[in-house]
Design an enzyme around this catalytic site. Structure first.
Site, mmCIF file in Angstrom:
data_model
loop_
_atom_site.group_PDB
_atom_site.id
_atom_site.type_symbol
_atom_site.label_atom_id
_atom_site.label_comp_id
_atom_site.label_asym_id
_atom_site.label_seq_id
_atom_site.Cartn_x
_atom_site.Cartn_y
_atom_site.Cartn_z
ATOM 1 C CD GLU A 155 66.762 9.402 35.734
ATOM 2 O OE1 GLU A 155 67.356 9.947 36.701
ATOM 3 O OE2 GLU A 155 66.896 8.536 35.009
ATOM 4 C CD GLU A 311 68.231 9.781 30.803
ATOM 5 O OE1 GLU A 311 68.880 8.939 31.630
ATOM 6 O OE2 GLU A 311 67.610 10.735 31.282
ATOM 7 C CD1 TRP A 319 75.283 6.910 36.531
ATOM 8 C CD2 TRP A 319 74.707 5.194 37.654
ATOM 9 N NE1 TRP A 319 74.367 6.106 35.742
ATOM 10 C CE2 TRP A 319 73.992 5.161 36.520
ATOM 11 C CE3 TRP A 319 74.469 4.157 38.640
ATOM 12 C CZ2 TRP A 319 73.154 4.108 36.243
ATOM 13 C CZ3 TRP A 319 73.546 3.188 38.326
ATOM 14 C CH2 TRP A 319 72.905 3.199 36.966
ATOM 15 C CE LYS A 360 86.708 14.223 34.516
ATOM 16 N NZ LYS A 360 86.011 14.545 35.666
ATOM 17 C CG PHE A 361 85.435 8.916 33.892
ATOM 18 C CD1 PHE A 361 86.268 9.111 32.804
ATOM 19 C CD2 PHE A 361 85.396 9.810 34.879
ATOM 20 C CE1 PHE A 361 87.319 9.651 33.259
ATOM 21 C CE2 PHE A 361 86.504 10.307 35.292
ATOM 22 C CZ PHE A 361 87.750 10.434 34.424
#
Ligand code: GAL
Length: 687
Positions: A155, A311, A319, A360-361
């Site tokens: 990206e 993706e 985010w 991690k979330f």
């Protein structure tokens, strides 16, 4: 009609998989990963995107053993790799040895290591280290049978699209010198006689850092072009290494959908395969509409060749301020939407959900609960199902309408604070126009503003240009010949304003589009914040916001709609000018959705392009045309069931049933059907 790029992805199925970060996990987990990937139908993974420090522990000391083991393990399980050059983030040791690699923001402050993409795009030090790693990776894996695709960096421009450091300053000056030849050329182009900005030497020019007041718009526009080119140069330098060492392996870098900072026409031109990262917000029930525009761009960047969704999130991202998960079925639907729009596969970020770090979330194909996670169940189901539609690979999306995307105009009309209004947002306008076409049942391709050796418009019936603030004579000629040849062109407000140096065209807007559109803009008339107005079109009033214009109309042109409020009451708002076998429309105001649907609906009718009579933003129908048959995707983006009729005798690829022409097909909420049928002239009204 199927097409293959010169170097296609080395895979003989639709791509299915995701980013994999094995260096975040102990080795015994890799074994479980490979097993579960196979179980889920994964055939391609992207790695090792952020592993530079793990591969090159100190300068020139490489440790490939762990990566060999991962790639071999994957290969043993029938999984190929989209192999990252791992240059997306330089290691801390390199930054400490060469702190000058760190980028500076617009205020001239150096950004500190601690996140990713910690490099100045122009840094020769970063580049030489990155190329050394690229070469080492290429040499190491050149012959590996698992190597399907090169994934260069990650990206570009996501976190650091522009840099204002001294090294970037020097690079900017070199770029300007090659663009303008000598300083007089630059002074003329930049109009430096305004506000005493005259330069004696290129050495006196700096990137446009925070200044005391408005900055010269020509300088700002050139800095945008330069910023995109600086990353393109870096991309090209990695491509050069890979083409030398592995000439047969395709290269890509993952794009970020409609991303303002990089001119993706230029990036796509130098790579083999277009790949995209797309994160439609599950919290927005209409997020699939702009997603369709992004995908239209992706397939169009290489003239309709298949691309790959590299993706997407299986469920929530981490985010946004609020990260809404995807309802059951939504991940499947989103994947099919990309495939309907020409993606030869569906990939995700990421395979296994992280236990630490900023992501991690973020959801993953394999959630924190492993095999028990809902995302894994949906991942495995989709992996199995995609095998049923393998025949769509290589087929091309059929579209009769195209929308012009021009980065110069995007930058010029929004990258400075000296405009008639800051409220006319380029992207919002493009999305609003596309949204109206979507509701009217159109699949929309994206085209360049033209002016090249080959007219990009010829294969479309209707070309819409929500905004073309910067326009050249050549582009105007390409649009004119499209119209004269029978095309229908629609141009939006604030177009034809400046030339590529940011100078107003002589005589004002729409400059070289004047004869084609049959209008002259006397004054731009932006609406005050909070104000709305209206236009009258075919007896109905439609609301406008943000923008209107005082235009004068040529005798040859016909007024299609007039303003019905404010100072412009009774004046022309929309004008049609016939020319040759076609016609051009000019919309001088920013219309809301219903107004855009009414205007564009009328133009589709004039061009004999079938359309829905009742606009609908929840049902999407897209057809891919193959060599021997076509594939029509029906996508229900809403939560309620929709009933559609088969446009032809077909086979429903997902359930295997034969479907007679006209038969009802039930699409449950978030449901999908993919019909294979003989190629026909499908029209949105019949769907
Ligand atoms: C992308 C990025 C990935 C991951 C993902 C999360 O922008 O390429 O590395 O961070 O976002 O949504």
């Amino acid at each position: 009609m199927t097409t293959t790029p010169s170097r296609p992805i080395r895979l003989d199925a639709l791509a299915y998989g995701g980013d994999y970060n094995p260096d975040q996990w102990p080795e015994e987990v890799w074994v479980e990963d490979a097993r579960l990937m196979r179980e889920a139908g994964v055939n391609l993974v992207s790695l090792p995107v952020f592993s530079w420090p793990r591969i090159e522990k100190t300068q020139g000391t490489y440790d490939f053993d762990w990566l060999d083991r991962v790639i071999n393990l994957l290969w043993e399980h029938g999984i190929k790799v989209d192999l990252a050059t791992a240059t997306a983030t330089p290691p801390a040791w390199l930054i400490r040895e060469h702190p000058e690699i760190l980028p500076h923001n617009v205020h001239g402050q150096r950004l500190e290591f601690g996140s990713r993409q910690a490099y100045c795009p122009s840094s020769p030090v970063f580049r030489s280290h990155a190329l050394r790693l690229t070469e080492a990776m290429a040499v190491r894996y050149a012959e590996h049978p698992a190597l399907a695709l090169w994934h260069i960096s990650n990206e570009y421009g996501d976190h650091v699209p522009r840099c204002w450091c001294p090294v970037s300053g020097a690079h900017f000056r070199r770029w300007l010198e090659s663009r303008y030849g000598d300083i007089d050329g630059l002074n003329e182009a930049w109009g430096t006689s305004c506000w005493g900005q005259h330069y004696l030497s290129f050495d006196h020019i700096e990137p446009p850092r925070t200044s005391m007041g408005p900055i010269n718009p020509s300088q700002l526009l050139d800095f945008e072009r330069f910023g995109s080119d600086a990353l393109l140069e870096l991309f090209q330098s990695e491509i050069d290494v890979l083409r030398r060492v592995t000439p047969d392996i395709p290269v890509t870098t993952n794009f970020m959908s409609l991303f303002k900072e990089l001119d993706y026409w230029d990036f796509a031109a130098v790579e083999d395969v277009v790949t995209d990262d797309a994160y439609p917000d599950p919290g927005d029930p209409l997020a699939h509409v702009p997603a369709a525009l992004n995908y239209g761009l992706m397939r169009s960047l290489k003239s309709g060749q298949p691309w790959l969704l590299l993706e997407q999130a299986p469920s929530a991202v981490s985010w946004r301020d609020v990260n809404v998960p995807k309802a059951p079925g939504r991940m499947r639907l989103d994947s099919y939407q990309a495939i309907a729009h020409g993606s030869d596969g569906a990939m995700f970020f990421q395979w296994r959900q992280a236990r630490f770090g900023p992501e991690k979330f973020h959801s993953a194909m394999l959630g924190h609960r492993g095999e028990k996670s809902r995302t894994f169940a949906e991942t495995a189901a989709l992996g199995a199902e995609l095998k049923k539609i393998d025949a769509v690979r290589g087929s091309r999306v059929s579209a009769r309408v195209a929308l012009v995307v021009d980065w110069d105009s995007w930058w010029g009309s929004s990258a400075n604070d000296s405009l008639p209004s800051q409220r006319l947002d380029w992207l919002e306008q493009a999305r609003a126009w596309h949204g109206a076409l979507f509701a009217l049942g159109q699949t929309v391709d994206v085209v360049k503003a033209g002016g090249g050796f080959e007219s990009p418009f010829a294969r479309y019936d209707v070309v819409v240009v929500p905004n073309l603030y910067v326009v050249t004579q050549e582009q105007a000629e390409a649009l004119t010949s499209f119209v004269e040849g029978g095309g229908h062109l629609v141009v939006g407000p604030f177009s034809g304003v400046v030339d590529p140096t940011e100078k107003i065209h002589p005589g004002g807007a729409p400059g070289p589009l004047r004869n084609l559109l049959g209008v002259e803009v006397d004054e731009w008339w932006p609406l005050a914040d909070g104000d709305t107005g209206a236009i009258t079109l075919a007896g109905s009033d439609h609301e406008i916001e943000t923008w209107s214009e005082w235009i004068d109309v040529a005798d040859s042109a016909e007024v299609v709609a007039t303003y019905s409020t404010g100072v412009l009451d009774g004046r022309a708002a929309i004008v049609r000018n016939a020319s040759g076998a076609g016609a051009a429309w000019y919309l001088s105001a920013a219309l809301r959705e219903n107004g855009l649907e009414a205007v564009l609906g009328q133009i589709l009718d004039a061009a004999s392009v079938d359309r829905r009579q009742h606009p609908n933003r929840l049902l999407e129908v897209v057809t891919r045309v193959g060599d021997d048959e076509s594939f029509t995707f029906f996508l229900n983006h809403g939560a309620d069931e929709i009933l559609v009729q088969a446009p032809a005798a077909a086979v429903d690829l997902l359930c295997g049933a034969d479907i007679p022409i006209g038969a009802d097909i039930r699409l449950p909420g978030f449901g999908v059907a993919v019909l294979a049928h003989r190629t026909l002239d499908l029209t949105p009204t019949s769907l």
